[in-house]
Design a protein around this motif. Sequence first.
Motif, PDB file in Angstrom:
ATOM      1  N   GLU A 139       0.864  -1.173   0.000  1.00 42.43           N
ATOM      2  CA  GLU A 139       0.000   0.000   0.000  1.00 42.43           C
ATOM      3  C   GLU A 139       0.908   1.233   0.000  1.00 42.43           C
ATOM      4  O   GLU A 139       2.063   1.147   0.398  1.00 42.43           O
ATOM      5  N   PHE A 140       0.373   2.329  -0.477  1.00 41.03           N
ATOM      6  CA  PHE A 140       1.183   3.540  -0.562  1.00 41.03           C
ATOM      7  C   PHE A 140       0.531   4.676   0.218  1.00 41.03           C
ATOM      8  O   PHE A 140      -0.683   4.690   0.406  1.00 41.03           O
ATOM      9  N   TRP A 141       1.379   5.610   0.655  1.00 35.18           N
ATOM     10  CA  TRP A 141       0.886   6.833   1.281  1.00 35.18           C
ATOM     11  C   TRP A 141       1.452   8.011   0.517  1.00 35.18           C
ATOM     12  O   TRP A 141       2.652   8.096   0.297  1.00 35.18           O
ATOM     13  N   VAL A 142       0.565   8.888   0.115  1.00 37.15           N
ATOM     14  CA  VAL A 142       1.018  10.098  -0.574  1.00 37.15           C
ATOM     15  C   VAL A 142       0.864  11.255   0.407  1.00 37.15           C
ATOM     16  O   VAL A 142      -0.202  11.440   0.990  1.00 37.15           O
ATOM     17  N   GLU A 143       1.937  12.022   0.598  1.00 39.37           N
ATOM     18  CA  GLU A 143       1.872  13.136   1.546  1.00 39.37           C
ATOM     19  C   GLU A 143       1.967  14.464   0.811  1.00 39.37           C
ATOM     20  O   GLU A 143       2.901  14.690   0.036  1.00 39.37           O
ATOM     21  N   ASP A 144       1.009  15.300   1.058  1.00 43.36           N
ATOM     22  CA  ASP A 144       1.039  16.663   0.530  1.00 43.36           C
ATOM     23  C   ASP A 144       2.088  17.423   1.334  1.00 43.36           C
ATOM     24  O   ASP A 144       1.943  17.607   2.537  1.00 43.36           O
ATOM     25  N   LYS A 145       3.149  17.851   0.664  1.00 44.43           N
ATOM     26  CA  LYS A 145       4.254  18.457   1.414  1.00 44.43           C
ATOM     27  C   LYS A 145       3.893  19.846   1.943  1.00 44.43           C
ATOM     28  O   LYS A 145       4.587  20.361   2.815  1.00 44.43           O
ATOM     29  N   THR A 146       2.837  20.418   1.432  1.00 45.23           N
ATOM     30  CA  THR A 146       2.429  21.736   1.917  1.00 45.23           C
ATOM     31  C   THR A 146       1.506  21.607   3.132  1.00 45.23           C
ATOM     32  O   THR A 146       1.718  22.239   4.156  1.00 45.23           O
ATOM     33  N   THR A 147       0.498  20.739   3.025  1.00 47.37           N
ATOM     34  CA  THR A 147      -0.457  20.627   4.138  1.00 47.37           C
ATOM     35  C   THR A 147      -0.109  19.479   5.079  1.00 47.37           C
ATOM     36  O   THR A 147      -0.690  19.354   6.145  1.00 47.37           O
ATOM     37  N   HIS A 148       0.827  18.645   4.694  1.00 46.31           N
ATOM     38  CA  HIS A 148       1.223  17.446   5.446  1.00 46.31           C
ATOM     39  C   HIS A 148       0.087  16.451   5.648  1.00 46.31           C
ATOM     40  O   HIS A 148       0.142  15.610   6.539  1.00 46.31           O
ATOM     41  N   MET A 149      -0.910  16.562   4.842  1.00 45.10           N
ATOM     42  CA  MET A 149      -1.993  15.581   4.851  1.00 45.10           C
ATOM     43  C   MET A 149      -1.498  14.329   4.133  1.00 45.10           C
ATOM     44  O   MET A 149      -0.840  14.431   3.100  1.00 45.10           O
ATOM     45  N   ARG A 150      -1.820  13.133   4.698  1.00 47.36           N
ATOM     46  CA  ARG A 150      -1.385  11.877   4.060  1.00 47.36           C
ATOM     47  C   ARG A 150      -2.588  11.129   3.502  1.00 47.36           C
ATOM     48  O   ARG A 150      -3.601  11.001   4.170  1.00 47.36           O
ATOM     49  N   TYR A 151      -2.450  10.661   2.286  1.00 42.66           N
ATOM     50  CA  TYR A 151      -3.542   9.949   1.621  1.00 42.66           C
ATOM     51  C   TYR A 151      -3.115   8.508   1.327  1.00 42.66           C
ATOM     52  O   TYR A 151      -2.035   8.271   0.784  1.00 42.66           O
ATOM     53  N   ILE A 152      -3.994   7.583   1.662  1.00 40.62           N
ATOM     54  CA  ILE A 152      -3.667   6.178   1.379  1.00 40.62           C
ATOM     55  C   ILE A 152      -3.968   5.888  -0.085  1.00 40.62           C
ATOM     56  O   ILE A 152      -4.904   6.444  -0.680  1.00 40.62           O
ATOM     57  N   GLU A 153      -3.156   5.018  -0.704  1.00 36.92           N
ATOM     58  CA  GLU A 153      -3.360   4.648  -2.107  1.00 36.92           C
ATOM     59  C   GLU A 153      -3.238   3.133  -2.253  1.00 36.92           C
ATOM     60  O   GLU A 153      -2.236   2.534  -1.870  1.00 36.92           O
ATOM     61  N   TYR A 154      -4.274   2.544  -2.824  1.00 37.58           N
ATOM     62  CA  TYR A 154      -4.249   1.092  -3.066  1.00 37.58           C
ATOM     63  C   TYR A 154      -3.835   0.833  -4.508  1.00 37.58           C
ATOM     64  O   TYR A 154      -4.426   1.407  -5.433  1.00 37.58           O
ATOM     65  N   PRO A 155      -2.845  -0.034  -4.714  1.00 36.76           N
ATOM     66  CA  PRO A 155      -2.373  -0.291  -6.082  1.00 36.76           C
ATOM     67  C   PRO A 155      -3.493  -0.695  -7.037  1.00 36.76           C
ATOM     68  O   PRO A 155      -3.442  -0.380  -8.217  1.00 36.76           O
ATOM     69  N   LYS A 156      -4.522  -1.385  -6.521  1.00 35.73           N
ATOM     70  CA  LYS A 156      -5.536  -1.892  -7.443  1.00 35.73           C
ATOM     71  C   LYS A 156      -6.335  -0.767  -8.100  1.00 35.73           C
ATOM     72  O   LYS A 156      -7.052  -1.006  -9.060  1.00 35.73           O
TER      73      LYS A 156
END
Lengths: 454, 364
Positions: A354-371
Amino acid sequence: MSQTFVRKFSCVERIIGTLQEPTDAASLAFFRILFGCILLFAQIRFLAKGWVEQLYIKPEFHFKYFGFSWVHTLPGQWMYLPWVVMIICLIGIILGKWYRLSISVFFVLFCYTELLDLTNYLNHYYFITLVLFLMLFLPMHAAFSVDARRNGGVASVPRWMLLCFRLQVGLVYFFAGFAKIKSDWLLDAQPLKIWLATTSNLPVFGALLALPITAWVFSWIGMLFDLSVPFLLLNRRSRGFAYFLIVVFHLLTMWLFYIGMFPLIMMAAALVFFPPRWHRSVLQRLLKPTLVAADSSRSLYIPKLMFWVFALFFVWQILMPLRHFLYSGNVLWTEQGYRYAWHVMLMEKDGFAEFWVEDKTTHMRYIEYPKKHLTALQEKMMSTQPDMILQYAHYLAGIYEQKLGHPVAVYADVYVSLNGRPGRQFINPDVNLAAIEDTFAGKDWILPENPQQY
Amino acid sequence: MSRFKKIVSILAFGSLLLSCNKASDNGSLFDSYDQKTMLGNIADAVLIPTYAQFASSTLDLKTKYTAFLTNPDSVHFVAVQSSYLQLVNSWAGVEPFNLGPINDKLWAVQINTWPVKAYKIEAAISANASASTQGADAKGMKALEYLLFDSSFSAAWQQLSSAPGAVNRANYAASVITDLDAKASVLAQDWASTYREEFVQALGNDVSSSLGLLVNAIALNLDEVKNMKVGNTIGLGVKVNDNLSHPDLVEYARANASLGAMQQNLISLKDAFNGGSGQGIDDLLNFVQAKKDGQDLSVLVNAQFDDALTKISGLHKPFQLAVVSQKQDVVALFQSLKKLIAFFKVDIANNLGVTITFSDTDGD
């Protein structure tokens, strides 16, 4: 001039002489026709299985080969076009009609389709590419071809041309055996121990295959077989026995595992070790005599450059399987130097990513499923291969930077198990993969399989 | 050649000795393990009873609903609603096992597509159509929830009894129930009659083996629970990943039955893993000596099941309130499920040689 120098010189001369010795062109023709037929079957099978749609049309994202990110799929149904053209080319190759054109177009298209998605890398596709490269330069249509009948072919070619094919096939077996000299394979009998359990279902032999010792016996014999079979094939007296072993070995693997065309291709390829007169007698029995080229006085023109191209070609093949020694860690775990090295059937490896994408400005982290963006096969392949994980992280970074309008960091949360050992965190979860470029340097963001060892 | 033979025989013999040494403490994978007993037990103790339970629940709902049609009073409607809630639990027990007859007939989608499309259901009602002619997003479990529950008990009851158009609506609900019951009874019969034998005979661990199918089904359902039933509701899902609470994405939000259903999913999965009180996948893992950090993998997996179940019971009903008021606890449940999935997709798959998400492409 000293005596030894003269002797050495004459020895080299003798070798060169032997290499240049004329040999029956029937061998090249035999290989051309046989390989052409197998590839024709393979490509028709590829179409029939619906793989063009499944592997090239359906996915929204394709994993690129290093240095080949400029290779793209054709839009929609146009993706079938290369296969149609390849099948036409194969007919040309088999008949030996417009051979040079057919093999050139086929080679380019085959490489093109292979380079489209790293997900579909298979050792036997790589082998086919290498063989096609040889066929591109060598006069495979010198005999038993429409071209030869029309233009007047040559009945003999220098011996080294035949030897190139033998060397090519021999290298595959030898390095496949060499790659098996690993503690997983020899001491733990893995992954065969896991895989042979699959067979307890099979009639008659099932019980035998499931015996505790079978995995070890198979592992050791497999390693010895691969290492020695090229030499056994070279020797006239052991050739028949060696080929018999090849047939048994590959039929067994075909029966036990899902490896598609590989056994068939290797069983056919090993026939190049048979003598040219055997190739001729088979061809003469199968084909109309009209296709048999008469002896011609025309001599073959062989550019000097070809020697160097081929020399480089084989040096490459000897170095590629060894390059993984330059990297630290278990090659099966890190897969640095794993491809193009005849690592065939060496691991049972399972991953979950699984992946986490982090907005470097707001530091919000979003989960990402490969599927979300990958097919099941792509996800499965990516989950255990670091360079693919890195590529996917970059793809996600692109999507999110566009969506958010901010720079982002991408982290991979990947868990992998290899050859029956406990699953572990595979990729350093604190490393921003979006900031890392794929290079030949060691990937220090791959976590060690066994932390105590480092 | 003779020298080669000699070398081969020496090495083969050597490897025999080596392997005999090792074999005594770590035999080949399923060597003496009786898989047939294990599969028979999983079928008899878990799969067949849960399918039977599902069929008897649909039949019960059908009976209660027929009684309600004859006597559309609130008492009979209470009975219909409580029968439906019972059915939710029965279905949750079967839902994880998308293999065998339900998979062959592609019925899981027909039974449990969610969310359903309200406008399609309304269109079918207006047209006085029967569920058997409708697509999957206008029938099944979730269409029934839409028809039998509403903002309040009386609203739902009146819609089916006294409101304008109630007759059409009540007929459509009857057809959805009939459709569901017909499928449930076929599935239960298939399992009890022919499929049990097929299931028990498919030994080994390849893609068509029962073990392979079972591990895949479990991993797939855990994915569904984690990513869809839990993940989406807290913005950590496949559909939405904005980290916000989404009570509207909760399963069975109208019937307030989400937590119970999830709990039943996990109980059923755990039962299959353990083979009830008999032989299960846990025993097979013990047999192949699957360990992790010095502990038996089977023990760790069971502990993880319990951890997730504890976290579910720590949430207040209904779930659509918990995803807002107890978000941290829901995130903790999400993390717990993730560990559980990793056990199945990675450790168990690897130790048992089971292929997760098989594709028919070649390998080498």
